[in-house]
Write a protein that holds these residues in place. Structure first.
Motif, short mmCIF file in Angstrom:
data_model
loop_
_atom_site.label_atom_id
_atom_site.label_comp_id
_atom_site.label_asym_id
_atom_site.label_seq_id
_atom_site.Cartn_x
_atom_site.Cartn_y
_atom_site.Cartn_z
N PHE A 307 0.86 -1.19 0.00
CA PHE A 307 0.00 0.00 0.00
C PHE A 307 0.89 1.23 0.00
CE2 PHE A 307 -2.57 3.42 1.57
CZ PHE A 307 -3.82 3.16 1.04
N ASN A 308 0.68 2.09 -0.99
CA ASN A 308 1.47 3.31 -1.15
C ASN A 308 0.78 4.47 -0.42
OD1 ASN A 308 3.16 5.34 -1.95
ND2 ASN A 308 2.64 5.23 -4.13
N LEU A 309 1.42 4.99 0.60
CA LEU A 309 0.84 6.08 1.39
C LEU A 309 0.85 7.41 0.67
CD1 LEU A 309 2.56 5.18 4.79
CD2 LEU A 309 0.17 4.78 4.19
N TYR A 310 1.59 7.51 -0.42
CA TYR A 310 1.63 8.77 -1.18
C TYR A 310 0.29 9.04 -1.84
CZ TYR A 310 2.69 12.03 -4.97
OH TYR A 310 2.66 13.08 -5.84
N ARG A 311 -0.15 10.29 -1.77
CA ARG A 311 -1.37 10.71 -2.46
C ARG A 311 -1.03 11.84 -3.42
NH1 ARG A 311 -5.44 12.71 1.75
NH2 ARG A 311 -3.56 13.17 2.96
N PRO A 312 -1.28 11.66 -4.70
CA PRO A 312 -0.96 12.72 -5.65
C PRO A 312 -1.85 13.94 -5.45
CG PRO A 312 -2.16 10.95 -6.73
CD PRO A 312 -1.85 10.47 -5.35
N ALA A 313 -1.40 15.05 -5.98
CA ALA A 313 -2.15 16.30 -5.84
C ALA A 313 -3.39 16.28 -6.72
CB ALA A 313 -1.27 17.48 -6.23
N ILE A 314 -4.40 17.02 -6.29
CA ILE A 314 -5.63 17.18 -7.07
C ILE A 314 -5.81 18.69 -7.28
CG2 ILE A 314 -8.10 16.74 -7.19
CD1 ILE A 314 -7.67 14.50 -5.13
N VAL A 315 -5.31 19.17 -8.40
CA VAL A 315 -5.39 20.60 -8.71
C VAL A 315 -5.80 20.75 -10.17
CG1 VAL A 315 -4.12 22.77 -8.89
CG2 VAL A 315 -3.61 21.20 -7.04
N GLU A 316 -6.71 21.64 -10.41
CA GLU A 316 -7.10 21.94 -11.79
C GLU A 316 -6.25 23.10 -12.28
OE1 GLU A 316 -10.98 23.30 -14.40
OE2 GLU A 316 -11.23 22.58 -12.36
N PRO A 317 -5.28 22.85 -13.15
CA PRO A 317 -4.38 23.93 -13.58
C PRO A 317 -5.12 25.02 -14.34
CG PRO A 317 -3.51 21.76 -14.16
CD PRO A 317 -4.94 21.57 -13.76
N GLY A 318 -4.56 26.21 -14.26
CA GLY A 318 -5.13 27.34 -14.98
C GLY A 318 -4.32 27.66 -16.22
N ASP A 319 -3.98 28.92 -16.41
CA ASP A 319 -3.26 29.40 -17.58
C ASP A 319 -1.86 29.81 -17.16
OD1 ASP A 319 -2.27 30.66 -19.79
OD2 ASP A 319 -4.02 31.94 -20.14
N ALA A 320 -0.85 29.10 -17.65
CA ALA A 320 0.53 29.36 -17.24
C ALA A 320 0.97 30.77 -17.60
CB ALA A 320 1.46 28.33 -17.89
N THR A 321 0.41 31.32 -18.66
CA THR A 321 0.82 32.67 -19.08
C THR A 321 0.30 33.76 -18.15
OG1 THR A 321 -1.11 32.94 -20.52
CG2 THR A 321 0.85 31.89 -21.47
N ARG A 322 -0.57 33.38 -17.20
CA ARG A 322 -1.15 34.37 -16.30
C ARG A 322 -0.62 34.23 -14.87
NH1 ARG A 322 -7.51 34.08 -17.34
NH2 ARG A 322 -7.44 35.89 -15.93
#
Length: 648
Positions: A307-322
């Motif tokens: 069992f891997n205790l690591y939990r990946p991030a849950i983020v909805e990316p926006g606009d890198a240029t901003r």
């Protein structure tokens, strides 16, 4: 979205990406092309899997799970799939009107055999009172139809019980739900020919479990509470890992929270059906890691489940240029160091599984200039649970579970006293760089276990001269220093900045860090030595260092020496300092700065040499080989006592 039974000519290839399986990769291996290149109606599922629609071409396929390959299931007549309806969880990757291709030859293991034909009923479509309810029912039916040998009775009972909860909560209608579950039960393969499933037996069990589930009604809000499927049994400690938080529950809590599954206690059911052999923390790996074991030396191939205790991030990316407002803040704080800092952040976001072999030291004389504000979107991007904060005293303590972090910030590193500063520096070597590739984690009330050494260290301080200790030869720290003060920021700057974060900034910074080009950034290379780095090094050069260097010069910088020799060639004040007991732990560090190290006697248990009848430590040039260091030590004794006595 809504769920429906499949028509008799359609075979859906269900490619799962969960529980340590990658059905998409298996599909591409079998098909010989990327799934994107395969022309067929395709649906993206709510768990990042893919449904591929094909034509049975007159063949008779059945519902299967992992029969073709791990992560590849099939849904045929009597099976259920979820149809996208614009809610975002499921969506079409290609047009639903795309022509159905013929089912591939490698799907042949899913063909129905003569032994598969047991009691069957007409598969029926269903559409309950909500899309949510339909999805619950579809998932339950799919699991029942594909249940493996030895798991059918438990699966039929548990899934019917779950559906019953939502019938009781008004999410599903009772009779259509029972009918769908019974139809799915009729699709189960009869593995036991002596005691085959009968229509009456399936219907009786389904009704009984649904009605029992109705006594504990749920309407969907209960998804925020625990269910048995939220746990795995951790066998080395006989505890139960709660998936959302990775916390451990004892068996008594499991049995107190959940009813029996059939006649079996909930904890025992987890032991038998959802057990893992080990746990670790490994960014980049699936939650369930199959057929490998983590040891103190790294991975080895071994049957079992981790069992891997690591939990990946849950983020909805926006606009890198901003993301410019955040970049301006970083550059305002740290000027020419900002580029390296941003690359360090981007490496942590893009490759948390790759160890970065140096720490960031972020300092300023004044508090309140926005270092925390700068770090906040980084924390959000990697997942707040993957960002830890501790103080130096905690780092030096016994328990070290906080190293299970993509980024660990050590706050307010300040004057710990000379001895503690050296201890802190030496202690952190193991964690700042690899090797070691694996760390042993010691947490209260939990047996020690091994994790990957992937933590990235940030040290923040407001003390340049009395903060951390850094020697000139250090290759593990990048030091960035800001000379700003709170008064350098206009009134309203922070409120406006934080409002921008909440409205859009967090997502834009996440997109920027995920897309930032770090191809030329080597996370294993020693970092540049900045002006602030040398300021800290110089601040750690005590007057005693120069006095010791002068004494060694007076001795002619010999290959080997002792403290007694140095005392005899030192001014009275420094000679007295060398003889004071309180300074004894500092003396080896002072010698190291002058290029000398201790050499232990290979023939004495205490490691001390006997020189002129007195046990003492000998210091030798660090540039000599081990063999030459011992020769130099023996020559010193010979010169002191004569050729017949080497102090051995």
């Amino acid at each position: 979205m809504w769920a429906r039974a499949l028509p008799e000519n359609v075979l859906v290839i269900d490619l799962d990406r969960k529980h340590g399986k990658n059905g998409v990769a298996e599909f591409e291996r079998l098909q010989g092309c990327a799934v994107e290149q395969y022309l067929a109606p395709k649906v993206q599922t709510g768990t990042a899997g893919i449904h591929v629609y094909t034509d049975q071409m007159g063949q008779d396929y059945k519902n299967t799970r992992d029969v073709i390959a791990p992560g590849i299931d099939t849904r045929a007549e009597g099976g259920y799939v979820i149809i996208p309806s614009g809610d975002g969880l499921y969506h079409w990757l290609t047009s639903p009107d795309t022509a159905l291709p013929a089912a591939s030859a490698w799907a042949a293991p899913a063909l129905r055999q003569a032994t598969d034909h047991g009691p069957r009923a007409e598969a029926r479509a269903f559409q309950g009172q909500s899309a949510f309810g339909n999805a619950i029912l579809a998932k339950a039916c799919a699991a029942i139809a594909a249940a493996a040998a030895g798991e059918q009775e438990d699966t039929l009972s548990l899934k019917s019980l779950i559906v019953g909860h939502f019938v009781g909560g008004g999410v599903l209608d009772k009779e259509p739900a029972i009918a769908a579950l019974v139809a799915a039960g009729f699709q189960m393969k009869n593995f036991d020919t002596k005691n085959p499933w009968t229509p009456a037996g399936v219907e009786k069990k389904v009704k009984k479990c649904v009605e029992r589930g109705m006594k504990d009604p749920r309407d969907g809000s209960e998804l925020t509470r625990a269910s048995l499927e939220d746990f795995y049994a951790y066998m080395p400690q006989h505890s139960y890992i709660y998936i959302p938080t990775r916390e451990h529950w004892p068996a008594s809590s499991i049995d107190g929270k959940f009813r029996k599954v059939g006649k079996v206690k909930a904890s025992k059911w987890l032991d038998q059906n959802r057990a893992v052999n080990q746990m670790t923390w490994a960014p980049g790996e699936e939650m369930l890691i199959h057929n490998r074991v983590m040891t103190e030396g790294g991975w080895i191939e071994k049957e079992g489940i981790i069992f891997n205790l690591y939990r990946p991030a849950i983020v909805e990316p926006g606009d890198a240029t901003r993301a410019g407002r955040w970049l301006e803040h970083v550059h305002r704080l740290f000027g020419e160091d900002a580029e390296h800092i941003v690359k360090w952040f981007a490496q942590r976001v893009q490759h948390p599984e790759v160890k970065i072999n140096h720490a960031l030291v972020l300092g300023s004389e004044k508090q309140g200039i926005g270092k925390d504000v700068m770090l906040e979107p980084v924390k959000r991007t990697i997942g707040p649970w993957n960002f830890g904060e501790v103080n130096p005293q905690q780092v030096l303590g016994r328990f070290n579970g906080f190293f299970k972090r993509v980024i660990l910030r050590i706050n307010e590193a300040r004057d710990l006293g000379d001895t503690s500063r050296y201890q802190f520096y030496d202690h952190m070597k193991t964690y700042i760089a690899s090797p070691p590739d694996v760390l042993r984690v010691d947490e209260k009330n939990t047996k020690e276990y091994s994790i990957l050494n992937c933590v990235g260290i940030i040290i923040t301080t407001n003390y340049k001269t009395t903060g951390i200790y850094l020697p000139a030869e250090d290759r593990r720290h990048y030091v960035a220093w800001s000379n700003l003060a709170p008064g350098d920021f206009s009134e309203g700057y922070w409120n406006s900045f934080c409002q921008w974060y909440e409205v859009e900034g967090f997502n834009h910074v996440a997109a920027y860090l995920r897309e930032y080009d770090i191809s030329a950034f080597d996370p294993k290379a020693p970092p540049p030595k900045t002006r602030a780095f040398w300021d800290i090094v110089d601040a750690n050069r005590a007057p005693e260092d120069a006095e010791l260097a002068d004494a060694l010069d007076a001795l002619g910088n010999p290959e080997a020496t002792t403290i007694r020799h140095v005392i005899n060639h030192s001014p009275p004040a420094f000679a007295q300092w060398l003889q004071e007991k309180r300074n004894r732990r500092e003396i080896p560090h002072r010698f190291e700065k002058c290029g000398y190290v201790q050499i232990r006697s290979p023939d004495r248990q205490d490691g001390l040499w006997r020189v002129c009848g007195v046990r003492q430590m000998i210091y030798v040039l660090s540039t000599l080989s081990c063999k030459d260091q011992i020769i130099a030590a023996k020559k010193l004794i010979q010169d002191e006592e004569g050729p017949d006595d080497l102090g051995l």
